[in-house]
Design a protein around this motif. Structure first.
Motif, short mmCIF file in Angstrom:
data_model
loop_
_atom_site.label_atom_id
_atom_site.label_comp_id
_atom_site.label_asym_id
_atom_site.label_seq_id
_atom_site.Cartn_x
_atom_site.Cartn_y
_atom_site.Cartn_z
N PRO A 1 0.98 -1.31 -0.02
CA PRO A 1 0.06 -0.21 0.09
C PRO A 1 0.92 1.39 0.17
O PRO A 1 1.69 1.48 0.69
CB PRO A 1 -0.87 0.00 1.43
CG PRO A 1 -0.88 -1.60 1.76
CD PRO A 1 0.76 -2.08 1.15
N VAL A 2 0.37 2.17 -0.80
CA VAL A 2 1.09 3.35 -0.89
C VAL A 2 1.06 4.22 0.47
O VAL A 2 0.07 4.42 1.13
CB VAL A 2 0.67 4.29 -1.85
CG1 VAL A 2 1.22 5.73 -2.01
CG2 VAL A 2 0.65 3.80 -3.52
N GLY A 3 2.01 4.73 1.01
CA GLY A 3 2.20 5.64 2.17
C GLY A 3 2.55 4.73 3.31
O GLY A 3 3.05 5.40 4.31
N LEU A 4 2.70 3.31 3.24
CA LEU A 4 3.06 2.57 4.45
C LEU A 4 4.72 2.22 4.16
O LEU A 4 5.32 2.55 3.27
CB LEU A 4 2.37 1.32 4.22
CG LEU A 4 0.79 1.46 4.57
CD1 LEU A 4 0.17 0.14 5.03
CD2 LEU A 4 0.63 2.48 5.98
N VAL A 5 5.18 1.79 5.15
CA VAL A 5 6.62 1.41 5.35
C VAL A 5 6.84 0.13 5.54
O VAL A 5 6.15 -0.71 6.24
CB VAL A 5 7.23 2.28 6.53
CG1 VAL A 5 8.79 1.96 6.47
CG2 VAL A 5 7.30 3.83 6.21
N VAL A 6 7.89 -0.47 4.70
CA VAL A 6 8.09 -2.07 4.94
C VAL A 6 9.74 -2.06 5.27
O VAL A 6 10.51 -1.49 4.63
CB VAL A 6 7.94 -2.81 3.75
CG1 VAL A 6 8.52 -2.32 2.32
CG2 VAL A 6 8.16 -4.27 4.15
N GLU A 7 10.06 -2.90 6.44
CA GLU A 7 11.53 -2.94 6.63
C GLU A 7 11.96 -4.32 6.03
O GLU A 7 11.51 -5.38 5.93
CB GLU A 7 11.69 -3.22 7.98
CG GLU A 7 13.20 -3.38 8.46
CD GLU A 7 13.37 -3.35 9.95
OE1 GLU A 7 14.54 -3.51 10.18
OE2 GLU A 7 12.51 -3.02 10.67
N ALA A 8 12.80 -4.04 4.95
CA ALA A 8 13.27 -5.50 4.17
C ALA A 8 14.76 -5.10 3.51
O ALA A 8 15.15 -4.01 3.70
CB ALA A 8 12.15 -5.35 2.96
N ASP A 9 15.19 -6.10 3.10
CA ASP A 9 16.62 -6.08 2.24
C ASP A 9 16.11 -5.76 0.58
O ASP A 9 15.29 -6.80 0.05
CB ASP A 9 17.33 -7.48 2.49
CG ASP A 9 17.81 -7.51 3.69
OD1 ASP A 9 18.38 -6.47 4.47
OD2 ASP A 9 17.80 -8.56 4.43
N LEU A 10 16.75 -4.82 0.03
CA LEU A 10 16.59 -4.94 -1.28
C LEU A 10 17.96 -5.18 -1.94
O LEU A 10 18.90 -4.73 -1.59
CB LEU A 10 16.13 -3.48 -1.67
CG LEU A 10 14.74 -3.25 -1.21
CD1 LEU A 10 14.09 -1.76 -1.85
CD2 LEU A 10 13.54 -4.16 -1.89
N ALA A 11 18.09 -5.86 -3.08
CA ALA A 11 19.28 -6.00 -3.92
C ALA A 11 19.02 -5.24 -5.33
O ALA A 11 18.00 -5.62 -6.04
CB ALA A 11 19.81 -7.63 -4.27
N TYR A 12 19.78 -4.43 -5.76
CA TYR A 12 19.61 -3.53 -6.86
C TYR A 12 20.44 -4.32 -8.18
O TYR A 12 21.24 -4.93 -7.99
CB TYR A 12 20.17 -2.45 -7.00
CG TYR A 12 19.56 -1.25 -5.92
CD1 TYR A 12 18.90 -0.48 -6.53
CD2 TYR A 12 19.65 -1.18 -4.62
CE1 TYR A 12 18.02 0.63 -6.06
CE2 TYR A 12 19.14 -0.48 -3.84
CZ TYR A 12 18.35 0.57 -4.55
OH TYR A 12 17.42 1.41 -3.44
N HIS A 13 19.47 -4.32 -9.14
CA HIS A 13 20.31 -5.03 -10.52
C HIS A 13 21.43 -3.90 -10.94
O HIS A 13 21.42 -2.92 -10.65
CB HIS A 13 19.19 -4.81 -11.38
CG HIS A 13 18.03 -5.83 -11.59
ND1 HIS A 13 18.00 -7.12 -12.37
CD2 HIS A 13 16.96 -6.14 -10.75
CE1 HIS A 13 17.22 -7.72 -12.12
NE2 HIS A 13 16.57 -7.32 -11.06
#
Length: 374
Positions: free
Chosen positions: A221-233
């Motif tokens: 959902p737009v406006g919420l926050v999620v704690e996560a790991d992201l790996a960029y291409h």
């Protein structure tokens, strides 16, 4: 055929002709191949397929450059009456060469002559960018690694999400969902989600796909926050990312943290320019504009810093940028933006490019986001 050896025995001629250490019957090689681990054989086959594809793409890129050069020599005036069919064959050839990215850009050339009175200049620009991409692939092995990854991606090579997660260090952060946009055609539904790290300030684009008529899997959902790991291409300007395992559930932002920090119009244009320097084929770059006012005008809407009286983007405030609103944002989306603003400055997230600014989300005075695309 056999011959007599020095000790008087009859021996097949191919055994005597074998080089020292060579297995003349080939049995050793056969046994060795049977003893090789299955993974090694599969890896060798994958490398062979990759090499064959690279050769096909290189041949297609070279052929495309010849076609573009022929078009320039003939002159662009004749392109106005040729229509889409003139480029369909070239696009099909790029598909055969396993370069879908080149094929897509080739198809876009057909629409340029109908885009307005200054189409010859735009067509020449597209010719130049496409030729640059094909030429870059011709020497991709000599490019810096980030630029080489960008060129391969633009040509049509893809990297599996699992491979990105395995090879690229992840970025851990609390990611604010900036905006979302769904598109679909007769075969594929695509969802774009833009996130911004609350600590790093980095923007990431998550893509998910599904079959036509069905919603894509990823939904935040737009406006919420999620704690996560992201790996960029990998790329010269990394933007697309992969969501790692173990992401927490979306949660409301901390008090006062729901509206992302932004820049002026001039700052947004500077960010796009910096991204364009690393990736010349970028159409746009995601940016958050702070304290801008939507203003209607005789040539369409624009977003202006402060009171909207600026005469251009200068990086110091007082600038403005035309609104480029493709698809569903062209009508209702713009009026929603104007309604949320009510003539007062607002924060707007969108894509800044050479055509203008395409708004995606606007935050009102209470920090509540409103989506401008559907």
């Amino acid at each position: 055929m056999s011959v007599t050896s020095d000790d008087g025995r009859r021996v097949p001629e191919r055994i005597l002709a074998a080089a020292p250490g060579e297995d003349p019957c080939g049995a050793g090689a056969s046994l060795a191949s049977r003893a090789a681990p299955p993974g090694a054989a599969a890896g060798a086959q994958a490398a062979r397929r990759a090499g064959l594809r690279a050769d096909r793409v290189a041949a297609g890129a070279a052929e495309l450059r010849l076609r573009l050069a022929d078009g320039v020599r003939r002159g662009l005036a004749g392109e106005e009456g040729t229509g889409r069919s003139a480029w369909d064959g070239v696009a099909a050839r790029m598909v055969d060469a396993q370069a879908p990215g080149l094929a897509s850009r080739v198809r876009e050339l057909a629409a340029v002559p109908a885009s307005g009175p200054d189409w010859p200049g735009r067509l020449l620009e597209e010719y130049a960018l496409l030729d640059l991409l094909a030429a870059a692939y011709g020497r991709v092995d000599r490019l810096p690694a980030p630029l080489a990854a960008t060129v391969r991606s633009r040509v049509g090579f893809t990297v599996e999400a699992a491979e990105v997660l395995r090879t690229v260090p992840a970025v851990r952060d609390r990611w604010l969902v900036l905006g979302a946009h769904d598109t679909a055609d007769e075969r594929l539904a695509t969802r774009r989600l833009w996130l911004r790290g609350t600590a790093t300030g980095r923007i990431a684009l998550l893509l998910s796909h599904g079959r036509a008529g069905r919603a894509a899997d990823l939904s935040l959902p737009v406006g919420l926050v999620v704690e996560a790991d992201l790996a960029y291409h990998p790329g010269a300007r990394p933007l697309r990312a992969v969501l790692g395992p173990g992401a927490g559930p979306p949660a409301p932002p901390v008090p006062g943290g729901g509206v992302p920090p932004g820049v002026t119009v001039g700052g947004a244009m500077a960010e796009y320019g910096a991204a364009l320097a690393g990736d010349p084929w970028l159409d746009s770059w995601p940016v958050v504009l702070a304290d801008v006012v939507p203003v209607p005008g005789p040539e369409g809407w624009r977003l202006a810093d402060g009171d909207g009286d600026g005469d251009g983007g200068d990086g110091e405030g007082g600038g403005w940028i035309p609104v480029h609103a493709p698809g569903s944002a062209a009508g209702p989306g713009l009026w929603r933006l104007a309604a949320v603003s009510g003539g007062r400055p607002v924060t707007v997230f969108g894509e800044c490019g050479h055509r203008g600014f395409a708004p995606v989300t606007v935050w009102d005075a209470d920090g509540i986001p409103t989506g401008l695309r559907t």
